[in-house]
Design an enzyme around this catalytic site. Structure first.
Site, short mmCIF file in Angstrom:
data_model
loop_
_atom_site.label_atom_id
_atom_site.label_comp_id
_atom_site.label_asym_id
_atom_site.label_seq_id
_atom_site.Cartn_x
_atom_site.Cartn_y
_atom_site.Cartn_z
N LYS A 43 13.92 -6.82 1.86
CA LYS A 43 15.21 -7.19 2.46
C LYS A 43 15.04 -7.99 3.75
O LYS A 43 16.02 -8.25 4.44
CB LYS A 43 16.02 -5.92 2.74
CG LYS A 43 16.26 -5.09 1.47
CD LYS A 43 16.89 -3.76 1.75
CE LYS A 43 16.99 -2.92 0.48
NZ LYS A 43 17.55 -1.58 0.73
N ASP B 112 14.46 -0.38 4.62
CA ASP B 112 13.96 0.35 3.47
C ASP B 112 13.82 -0.64 2.32
O ASP B 112 14.05 -1.85 2.50
CB ASP B 112 14.91 1.49 3.10
CG ASP B 112 16.19 0.97 2.45
OD1 ASP B 112 16.82 0.05 3.01
OD2 ASP B 112 16.55 1.46 1.37
N GLY C 250 23.92 0.35 -1.14
CA GLY C 250 23.50 0.92 0.13
C GLY C 250 22.11 0.47 0.53
O GLY C 250 21.31 0.02 -0.28
N THR C 251 21.84 0.59 1.83
CA THR C 251 20.55 0.20 2.39
C THR C 251 20.49 0.66 3.84
O THR C 251 21.47 1.19 4.37
CB THR C 251 20.37 -1.33 2.31
OG1 THR C 251 19.04 -1.66 2.71
CG2 THR C 251 21.33 -2.05 3.23
N THR C 252 19.38 0.42 4.50
CA THR C 252 19.26 0.64 5.94
C THR C 252 18.45 -0.50 6.53
O THR C 252 17.32 -0.75 6.11
CB THR C 252 18.55 1.96 6.27
OG1 THR C 252 19.28 3.04 5.69
CG2 THR C 252 18.47 2.17 7.78
#
Length: 227
Positions: free
Chosen positions: A49, A33, A16-18
């Site tokens: 990222k 993030d 997961g990530t944003t």
């Protein structure tokens, strides 16, 4: 197969990530993030990222870190070769199309990416490139597990003709909102602003990350007088 710790090793782990990108009047703002997770295990709390593909075009990576890093490396190489042929910088759309082609041709890759940047012909541009190889130009876009919590916020906050500060504040708050709800998003917030003036990077951490009412605890705990 059960390794004795409750994990099924035959099932790919959840990641997961944003990541968020917004075009404004004069450029683009990218934000992400920094948490890298494998299931419930946080393998890196300070990952970056945001990856440059050229001087004025950057990639936001979500999905498999290894897969998206490989795509970024290949596209950076092809972009450099194309720049030598052009004797100048390729357009944002050209570089985004290279990312899309890699994503489409190698469907075993797990990568949902965003390409954003600035060029002389069309200014700031944002392209979404989700898993499978689609390419769509947007005024703003988001991806990763945390994106499901902030679509409504981004849709209601964006407006045409935003200036740089407004766009940066919008991206920062969007990522912070996702981090407050998504267990796979966290760490620090990294921002990257790209315009004709170049690239400006920021890192927001600790007490500088926006907090929201339901994270503050009770009124007594935060010293508020209710009466």
């Amino acid at each position: 197969m059960d390794a004795g710790c409750g994990w099924n090793l035959q099932v790919p782990p959840h990641t997961g990530t944003t990541v968020v990108a917004v075009a404004y009047n004069g450029g683009v703002v990218l934000g992400a993030d920094s948490r890298v997770s494998t299931g419930t295990y946080v393998s890196n709390r300070a990952s970056d990222k945001l990856t440059p593909l050229s001087d004025f075009v950057w990639l936001l990576r979500s999905g498999s870190a290894a897969d998206t890093q490989a795509v970024a490396d290949y596209v950076r190489y092809f972009t450099h070769q194309h720049a030598l042929e052009l004797v100048g910088e390729p357009s944002v759309k050209t570089i985004a199309t290279l990312v899309k082609s890699m994503n489409y041709q190698y469907k075993q890759l797990i990568g949902a990416m965003i390409v954003a940047g600035w060029d002389k012909e069309n200014g700031g541009q944002v392209y979404g490139c989700p898993i499978g190889g689609t390419l769509v130009q947007e005024n703003w876009t988001t991806d990763g597990s945390g994106s499901t919590y902030i679509w409504g916020y981004l849709d209601s906050s964006f407006r045409e003709g935003m200036n740089r500060q407004e766009a940066e504040d919008m991206v920062k708050e969007a990522v912070a909102l996702a981090m407050s709800r998504d267990g796979s998003s966290g760490g620090v917030i990294r921002l990257c602003t790209i315009s004709a003036d170049g690239v400006d990077r920021q890192m927001i951490q600790g007490s500088d990350i926006p907090t929201f009412w339901d994270e503050l605890g009770s009124a007594a705990e935060v010293g508020m007088v209710v009466g």
